[in-house]
Design a protein around this motif. Sequence first.
Motif, mmCIF file in Angstrom:
data_model
loop_
_atom_site.group_PDB
_atom_site.id
_atom_site.type_symbol
_atom_site.label_atom_id
_atom_site.label_comp_id
_atom_site.label_asym_id
_atom_site.label_seq_id
_atom_site.Cartn_x
_atom_site.Cartn_y
_atom_site.Cartn_z
ATOM 1 N N MET A 1 90.197 59.372 -10.666
ATOM 2 C CA MET A 1 90.599 59.173 -9.273
ATOM 3 C C MET A 1 91.159 60.464 -8.677
ATOM 4 S SD MET A 1 90.665 56.937 -6.890
ATOM 5 C CE MET A 1 91.461 56.546 -5.349
ATOM 6 N N ASN A 2 92.079 61.087 -9.442
ATOM 7 C CA ASN A 2 92.693 62.309 -8.975
ATOM 8 C C ASN A 2 91.650 63.410 -8.838
ATOM 9 O OD1 ASN A 2 94.819 63.696 -8.099
ATOM 10 N ND2 ASN A 2 96.072 63.443 -9.939
ATOM 11 N N ASP A 3 90.719 63.403 -9.787
ATOM 12 C CA ASP A 3 89.635 64.377 -9.761
ATOM 13 C C ASP A 3 88.791 64.189 -8.500
ATOM 14 O OD1 ASP A 3 88.372 66.499 -11.175
ATOM 15 O OD2 ASP A 3 86.647 65.155 -11.412
ATOM 16 N N ARG A 4 88.469 62.905 -8.229
ATOM 17 C CA ARG A 4 87.669 62.573 -7.057
ATOM 18 C C ARG A 4 88.358 63.047 -5.772
ATOM 19 N NH1 ARG A 4 85.470 56.852 -7.712
ATOM 20 N NH2 ARG A 4 83.409 57.686 -8.191
ATOM 21 N N GLN A 5 89.681 62.832 -5.728
ATOM 22 C CA GLN A 5 90.420 63.223 -4.536
ATOM 23 C C GLN A 5 90.353 64.736 -4.318
ATOM 24 O OE1 GLN A 5 94.136 61.298 -4.530
ATOM 25 N NE2 GLN A 5 94.503 61.649 -2.360
ATOM 26 N N ARG A 6 90.454 65.473 -5.449
ATOM 27 C CA ARG A 6 90.387 66.929 -5.327
ATOM 28 C C ARG A 6 89.026 67.354 -4.794
ATOM 29 N NH1 ARG A 6 91.212 68.711 -10.453
ATOM 30 N NH2 ARG A 6 92.736 67.044 -10.686
ATOM 31 N N TRP B 1 85.660 69.332 -0.324
ATOM 32 C CA TRP B 1 84.566 69.113 0.623
ATOM 33 C C TRP B 1 85.069 69.198 2.066
ATOM 34 C CZ3 TRP B 1 79.485 68.943 1.091
ATOM 35 C CH2 TRP B 1 78.937 68.347 2.239
ATOM 36 N N GLU B 2 86.178 68.565 2.328
ATOM 37 C CA GLU B 2 86.682 68.559 3.695
ATOM 38 C C GLU B 2 87.099 69.950 4.138
ATOM 39 O OE1 GLU B 2 89.643 65.501 4.097
ATOM 40 O OE2 GLU B 2 88.126 63.923 3.964
ATOM 41 N N ARG B 3 87.705 70.703 3.199
ATOM 42 C CA ARG B 3 88.130 72.045 3.548
ATOM 43 C C ARG B 3 86.920 72.925 3.890
ATOM 44 N NH1 ARG B 3 89.974 74.576 -0.766
ATOM 45 N NH2 ARG B 3 90.714 72.558 -1.522
ATOM 46 N N ARG B 4 85.853 72.771 3.072
ATOM 47 C CA ARG B 4 84.687 73.629 3.265
ATOM 48 C C ARG B 4 83.899 73.274 4.507
ATOM 49 N NH1 ARG B 4 81.957 74.131 -2.554
ATOM 50 N NH2 ARG B 4 83.613 75.294 -3.601
ATOM 51 N N THR B 5 83.813 71.963 4.828
ATOM 52 C CA THR B 5 82.949 71.561 5.948
ATOM 53 C C THR B 5 83.663 71.627 7.293
ATOM 54 O OG1 THR B 5 83.610 69.282 5.559
ATOM 55 C CG2 THR B 5 81.541 69.992 4.570
ATOM 56 N N GLU B 6 84.957 71.859 7.275
ATOM 57 C CA GLU B 6 85.709 71.797 8.522
ATOM 58 C C GLU B 6 85.132 72.730 9.584
ATOM 59 O OE1 GLU B 6 89.992 72.541 8.244
ATOM 60 O OE2 GLU B 6 90.081 70.361 8.130
ATOM 61 N N ASP C 1 77.334 64.829 6.368
ATOM 62 C CA ASP C 1 78.753 64.875 6.033
ATOM 63 C C ASP C 1 79.294 63.475 5.771
ATOM 64 O OD1 ASP C 1 81.532 65.909 5.995
ATOM 65 O OD2 ASP C 1 81.674 64.799 7.880
ATOM 66 N N TYR C 2 78.895 62.524 6.636
ATOM 67 C CA TYR C 2 79.351 61.140 6.470
ATOM 68 C C TYR C 2 78.879 60.581 5.137
ATOM 69 C CZ TYR C 2 80.379 56.320 7.897
ATOM 70 O OH TYR C 2 80.887 55.055 7.992
ATOM 71 N N ALA C 3 77.589 60.842 4.815
ATOM 72 C CA ALA C 3 77.025 60.307 3.576
ATOM 73 C C ALA C 3 77.746 60.898 2.365
ATOM 74 C CB ALA C 3 75.528 60.619 3.518
ATOM 75 N N VAL C 4 77.978 62.212 2.383
ATOM 76 C CA VAL C 4 78.644 62.834 1.234
ATOM 77 C C VAL C 4 80.047 62.263 1.065
ATOM 78 C CG1 VAL C 4 79.607 64.991 0.359
ATOM 79 C CG2 VAL C 4 77.314 64.960 1.363
ATOM 80 N N ARG C 5 80.752 62.085 2.187
ATOM 81 C CA ARG C 5 82.106 61.562 2.065
ATOM 82 C C ARG C 5 82.103 60.109 1.594
ATOM 83 N NH1 ARG C 5 85.488 61.858 6.700
ATOM 84 N NH2 ARG C 5 83.657 62.215 7.986
ATOM 85 N N LEU C 6 81.118 59.362 2.027
ATOM 86 C CA LEU C 6 80.985 57.984 1.524
ATOM 87 C C LEU C 6 80.779 57.998 0.021
ATOM 88 C CD1 LEU C 6 80.357 54.962 1.584
ATOM 89 C CD2 LEU C 6 78.105 55.478 2.486
ATOM 90 N N ARG C 7 79.883 58.891 -0.464
ATOM 91 C CA ARG C 7 79.618 58.995 -1.880
ATOM 92 C C ARG C 7 80.891 59.415 -2.657
ATOM 93 N NH1 ARG C 7 75.533 60.505 -5.643
ATOM 94 N NH2 ARG C 7 74.174 59.178 -4.396
ATOM 95 N N LEU C 8 81.586 60.428 -2.121
ATOM 96 C CA LEU C 8 82.770 60.942 -2.821
ATOM 97 C C LEU C 8 83.896 59.923 -2.862
ATOM 98 C CD1 LEU C 8 82.995 64.641 -1.571
ATOM 99 C CD2 LEU C 8 82.373 63.839 -3.838
ATOM 100 N N SER C 9 83.914 58.996 -1.878
ATOM 101 C CA SER C 9 85.010 58.020 -1.849
ATOM 102 C C SER C 9 84.875 57.015 -2.986
ATOM 103 C CB SER C 9 85.017 57.287 -0.514
ATOM 104 O OG SER C 9 83.937 56.379 -0.472
ATOM 105 N N GLY C 10 83.634 56.847 -3.510
ATOM 106 C CA GLY C 10 83.443 55.886 -4.586
ATOM 107 C C GLY C 10 83.560 54.440 -4.141
ATOM 108 N N LEU C 11 83.498 54.193 -2.835
ATOM 109 C CA LEU C 11 83.589 52.823 -2.315
ATOM 110 C C LEU C 11 82.219 52.346 -1.862
ATOM 111 C CD1 LEU C 11 86.680 53.414 -0.006
ATOM 112 C CD2 LEU C 11 86.716 52.269 -2.219
#
Lengths: 225, 225, 225, 225
Positions: free
Chosen positions: D1-6, D11-16, D61-71
Amino acid sequence: MNDRQRQRERWERRTETPLAVASLAYLAGYAVRVLARDLPPGWRDVCLAVVLAAWALFAVDYAVRLRLSGLGPLRFLRGHVLDTVVLVLPLLRPLRMVSVYDKVQRRRDRARLTLYARVMAYAGLTVALLGFAGALTVYHVEYGAPGATIRTFGDSVWWTCATLATVGYGDVTPVTPVGRVTAVGLMACGLALLGAVTGSFSSWLIQVFTREDEKRPPGNPPGAS
Amino acid sequence: MNDRQRQRERWERRTETPLAVASLAYLAGYAVRVLARDLPPGWRDVCLAVVLAAWALFAVDYAVRLRLSGLGPLRFLRGHVLDTVVLVLPLLRPLRMVSVYDKVQRRRDRARLTLYARVMAYAGLTVALLGFAGALTVYHVEYGAPGATIRTFGDSVWWTCATLATVGYGDVTPVTPVGRVTAVGLMACGLALLGAVTGSFSSWLIQVFTREDEKRPPGNPPGAS
Amino acid sequence: MNDRQRQRERWERRTETPLAVASLAYLAGYAVRVLARDLPPGWRDVCLAVVLAAWALFAVDYAVRLRLSGLGPLRFLRGHVLDTVVLVLPLLRPLRMVSVYDKVQRRRDRARLTLYARVMAYAGLTVALLGFAGALTVYHVEYGAPGATIRTFGDSVWWTCATLATVGYGDVTPVTPVGRVTAVGLMACGLALLGAVTGSFSSWLIQVFTREDEKRPPGNPPGAS
Amino acid sequence: MNDRQRQRERWERRTETPLAVASLAYLAGYAVRVLARDLPPGWRDVCLAVVLAAWALFAVDYAVRLRLSGLGPLRFLRGHVLDTVVLVLPLLRPLRMVSVYDKVQRRRDRARLTLYARVMAYAGLTVALLGFAGALTVYHVEYGAPGATIRTFGDSVWWTCATLATVGYGDVTPVTPVGRVTAVGLMACGLALLGAVTGSFSSWLIQVFTREDEKRPPGNPPGAS
């Protein structure tokens, strides 16, 4: 006295959901009668029956609560002005929605919503329902009036939004006395409830920025704005 | 000095109720004169007499208070700007209503009303009376003006509500200079007093939601918003 | 650095009154030129001279302060955006009035005005001066435009009041681009400064009611709202 | 979980920055297509390509964040309502600007802006961008409609300003359904975001006056308002 209070609370807990359903049924029946003017008469009568049944339910609830309070009618009325107004004009029922909304929220046991979010959600929902009821009423009394500018339900919704936001273009305005009284009621709601929404949004925004400030030195609990 | 202050307080206590009655009489007399235009002349003269008598009472009260203050007229005027304005334009009397309202409240000794409810009640009542006086004045100066759109008292009330709520449809607007000056006064009142009403309502709503939060862990006194 | 700061403060202290006088002279000269259109040309030239002289004074003051700051023009500009805007558009000078107002207040050494009263007085005075300047400008650019509805200075003042109060009847509105840009500026001022006035009034009213609550148990200092 | 958050944070930092650039490109492409109607078709196609490319980027971006959220998609959607709305209607992107704005501010490491100034800057900037997008959309759908009063982009901007300030003259108003829905959205933004701006301005003004009070007795840190 304590026993009576427990009885009253039990009554209120049990009637909450049926009353909320009846409120929605009332609004739906009224909406169908106003909007679907070329419905076959049979269906229109069904709508009328639903509206009247819901109203009867409200009256029964009022009577039971009056009885359970152990007060005379006048003293009860003085302490329950809002309840009485809402009994006479059931379209204003959304104003009493706060308890239902709060209960639903609590049942799901999600404390995720902060104070400001809850105020915004409650006031926003109330204003939306009241605005819908107001748009229906204004459309109902205006569309056939001589010299009316509100001729379709779309016009009425557009006028309602411009009124609630206190923008007030004046391209379409009610001309009948009933329409104007409804309008004044909507203005009062718009001022009070949407004022609460924007005030809470503003406080929430300041809170977000305050919290961001405090992220760097860690450990402090996010302070009030 | 202390003696003088006691005298002044006694004067104010004794004149409070007569002055409030005189204010209402003034407003009622003015309203009848403006609205009932086809009254027999005898009754119109009675109204005029009531209005002038009330005005005379206000002047006497002002003079006595000036005397009791022991100040020169100019220094008294500078410290009592609102009183002086209200003497010249008695229709603005509701602005001084706060003390009467508070006294009535206190006499009944019901502390049930919270701070916000009191602010809302005072500001709402003041704005309602000022709005009524404004609607009367605007109707009085507008209904016969060339090119006027405010032709009935209903129009005038409708326009007043739209103005106080800062909605401002513009379907009916004053066209005479006196009507427009009255309108600007109404806007200022609407902004200030109704702003106080909605601000208090918003604070009260947040307080209600805060208190609900605190119901579960019992014992804490409900905190400020 | 410390020496420079002392120099700067001395300069600001000395120029405060002349600059305030020059601002009023500028506004008066502009007003006369706009309003008194059938003045003999000689007087119109005098007004123009007053306006230009005041403007020159503002420029000199700006230059001296730039010099005293010891910064390059660009860095000075970035730290004094409001000063620069006010140099280019001297009609916005009232925005910088806070220091003058405060000084006058202090010289009389009357601390009678509370915090909220001071905010209201400052914001109200600023908005009144800006509104006057805006009404002048809009009248100046509109009265001769084809299809204009703002034809007299009275119309312009009426429109300004309705705009600042965000009522916006729309019975008279600017139609020229310059008039509309001025209008947008006025809306922004109306929102921000009159919002501050009504917010302070509301806070003050709540304070008054809070203090009344505390009168009975004596000795407590009046608490914050 | 912590790994996923990192991972997500990286991702958010890079795509901003790319996403912010894409948002501006989207707005610019849309603006050129709407405003420059007599552009040669080649250039119009370039604009369309830019708009579509930006949109594709948002979707990725939306798809990647959906994937990274694991939900699952539905649970992700429920927790990211604003993100989803912004994906469907990219013109609302300015609403998500707060993080970008904050980052730029932080990179320059200038803590000079106070809390209220930051709220004002963020809300003001957001409302300006949303207002521009709204003016474009309304102009786009209105200028050819029968009976339209908004015929030029200037009219549309003028109408947008009057709407956001809740002045609402009504001299020009949208008549098409899409234009009116956009208008209601603008009103909501105007109420909420400009309410935050004026509220912060008011608080800041009170803070300034409070600080001035405290200048004389030196040493106290400036207190909250």
